[in-house]
Every structure is written in C-alpha cells, then in structure tokens.
Design a protein around this motif. Sequence first.
Motif: not given
Length: 452
Positions: A111, A143, A146, A160-161
């Motif tokens: 990330v 993103v 996460t 994710e989310n």
Amino acid sequence: MIRPLAKPALALAGVLALAGCSGSTAATEAAPPAWHNTRLVAVSRVAAAGGVAAVTSLRPDGTLRTAALDLSTGRELWDRPATMAGRLPGMGVPPPAVVTTSPGQAVVAAVAPAAAGGASGARKAALVAVDARTGRQRWTRPVGSTFGPQPCGAYLCMTENTALTSARMVVLDPLTGEVRWRLPGIAEVQWSDSARVVVLRLARHPVLAALDLKTGRPAWRLPVEKALGHGIDLSGGWAFGTAGTNLVGYIAPYTNPKRRTTSTFGVFSVRLADGKVNWLRPSVVRVYPSGNPGVAPIVRPVDRRGQYGGFARLDPVSGRVLGQITADKVPGTGWWLAFPDDLNQLGFLKPSAPGAAFDLATARATPVQGRRGWSFCTTDPKPLPLAHLPAGFYSVAALCEFDLATGRRVPGATPPPTWFTGSHDGWRLWRDERGALHAVHDTQGTTPGMYG
C-alpha cells in the motif's frame, strides 16, 4: 527497540558483505554466506520470494518506504513510498507481499500514498504492484481501508473496505491486477499452495475456510468455536502455522474491560485436506518469544480464576505434551522468558541478576552458569514516530542473547535461532533492535519463524 532516526554513520555504512574469517582458506570455506544492511531501519517482518527480500522501512522524517534487496547479496534494488490505510495498531506494520510469477521473477505489492490527481481519485492510498527486481510499476488499485496485501499461492489476496460493511477479500492476478474472485467480509490468509487457500474470516463468529485458489469455490469450512468453544473474540490476536498436512492455530484471550469477562482461547489443529479437528488444547496461552505454532508451540495453562500454571511444549502434530514444568517451579516474579537455540530448555531471565533454567523434557533445574538464552531485547519498546499516520504502531520485536547467570546481554552478533527467524530457500533473515537487516544462508528449505 529501534532507533527511528538513522545516524549518518549508519547511512554511510550501507550494505556490508560477510566473507567469513580471513585467517585461513578452511575458515573462509566454513563460514556460510551472509550479509548485513545497516542503512535501512526495518520495522516490519521481511518477506521473500523469487530471489528478492522486501521489507517496510522507516525514514528519518517518519514516512514509510517499501525496500527490496537481492536475497543472496543484500544489495538494495529499489525503494518506494509506503503507507497504511485502515491497518489496526495491534496488527503492527505490514510487510510487502512478494509473489513469484515465474522462475527468477516476482512481483512486490504494498500500500502506497495515492498520486495526487492520479487514477486513485479521492482515495488517499493505492495498492501498487511492481517488478521485484527493477521496481518498475505494473499496476495500481485504489484503496480506501485495508490491512494490506498477502501472497496466496500464485496470486495476491487483500481485504479492502475493512472499515465499511462492504468489506471483501479480492484475489488479484499479480501481473495485471485483474480480480479473479471475491469473498464477502474480512479475511486473512493463513495458508496456501498452488491449488487452495485457507483464510480466517474475521467476524463475531470467526470461521476457517478453505477455497479453490482459481475459482473461490469452497472446499471446507470450520467455525473456530466448533474447535475451541463459544465466546471467541479475535481482539486478543491469533497466529497460525503448518505442521505437515495440518494447520495449527492459536486464538489469544481478550478481556472485555466493561464486562470484565475473558474470551475463549487456546490452541487447536485441523487437517488441511478436509478441516477436521485433530486435537485441541483449550485455555492455554502461547508464550513469547517462542516458535511458530506449527513448529514448536510452547504454552501456559490458565484456570477459570485466571491463575497461570506452569509451562509446556506441545507436539504440533499430535498435541501431546513433550515436556513441561509445573507452576511450583516458576521462580517468583520479575523475569523474562529465554530459550536456547533448540527450545529444549526453559530459561527465566532476570535483568542483571542470576536467573533459573529447566530442562523441559525432565522438568529438572539445570545450572545457569555458562548457560545462554534468547529473549526480547527490550520489554519496553517505544512506538514508532510515524508521520501522518495513527499512533500506537511498533516495529517487529528483535531478539538478543543473554547470559542467564548474570542477566546481561552476550556481546557479539550471533545469529538468532531458526525458531525465531524461520528460513526461505535456506536464507534466514531478521532485523536487530536498531532496525538493521541481517541474513545468513546456514540451513535448508523454507520454514516458518515466530511471526510466520
């Protein structure tokens, strides 16, 4: 404890290659290949695949970077900005995910801050995948929140989310970023091979689930409460490791401050083939430092009143007790646990004072004179000074060697034991308390270490 600000002397030191002893040809040949990198300040575990090692490092300005190194030499290949978006402090700083795509080729994913005005739009972060050798960007994925990517077989897995009800795990092609399949909810990879992936689905009632890696079709599912009993709360943490064809899991206790109740906890083993429970040891806590649950689980029982018992080493395949000492032999308070390279003895380390040691197989006390053990370098680490990120994150702990007779550190730079470092293709990698990276090729194969 690491030093977050790299001193100029360390920056100039760069990567140092060990050539072994110089006194004779025989001594040189006997020394295994090794390297040290004192320029980086590593704060995560080290990931490796395709001949490349990757780690999350901390810069003097408090920002994070993804750094890649050649596994055989320690030579730095590239580094790129990194960040966290929705990661919980108790989970620590995540390492990059490294996935082998073909012999000698790999992709590193992490990330990173989203580029201003880029394809991520209003998103503040993106999953960025790059060529492991060159650092050349292959693709990005916006993103929101996460826990970070993980390798799963030949693919990348990422939930994710995580901060939303729409949380889902996506399985991505590492070369293109194409979504192969999705799984609703939050899940973390615990094991995978070329055909299947086993995930822990994080929910009020957590579930272990095995899925076909290419299609996502379910193979088996096991509610964790079916193994350990009702009342599990994953807030206390968890850890898994493989033991042959089995998966050994540990669920840690969590005490609810409002209700003053403690969740269900313990160690259990399931068959990777069908999810059937092999054995379980309820109401035991895993002790630290110690080996991976799938290699050498060392535990301590806790009764219903919250009173701790002695210590026991379990066989990860059968769950049998291989050795133990009873509670009456525990030497009071003020000690840290310390273990030798083979984990066959249990040491009680007292800072700057004589400690105690026991043979786990016989439960007999052993003399501490001349006896050494590995323990955490510090029990009072400082949180990382991260810029523009939540407080409360710590670097991955480092081990130091101690003399049990004096309670003082043993001088020198002896590599920590295999049960702590694990290995990848015979290479053992670890960070010291200042964040410097070290590696030595002194074993065979790939085995899990204390952190997986």
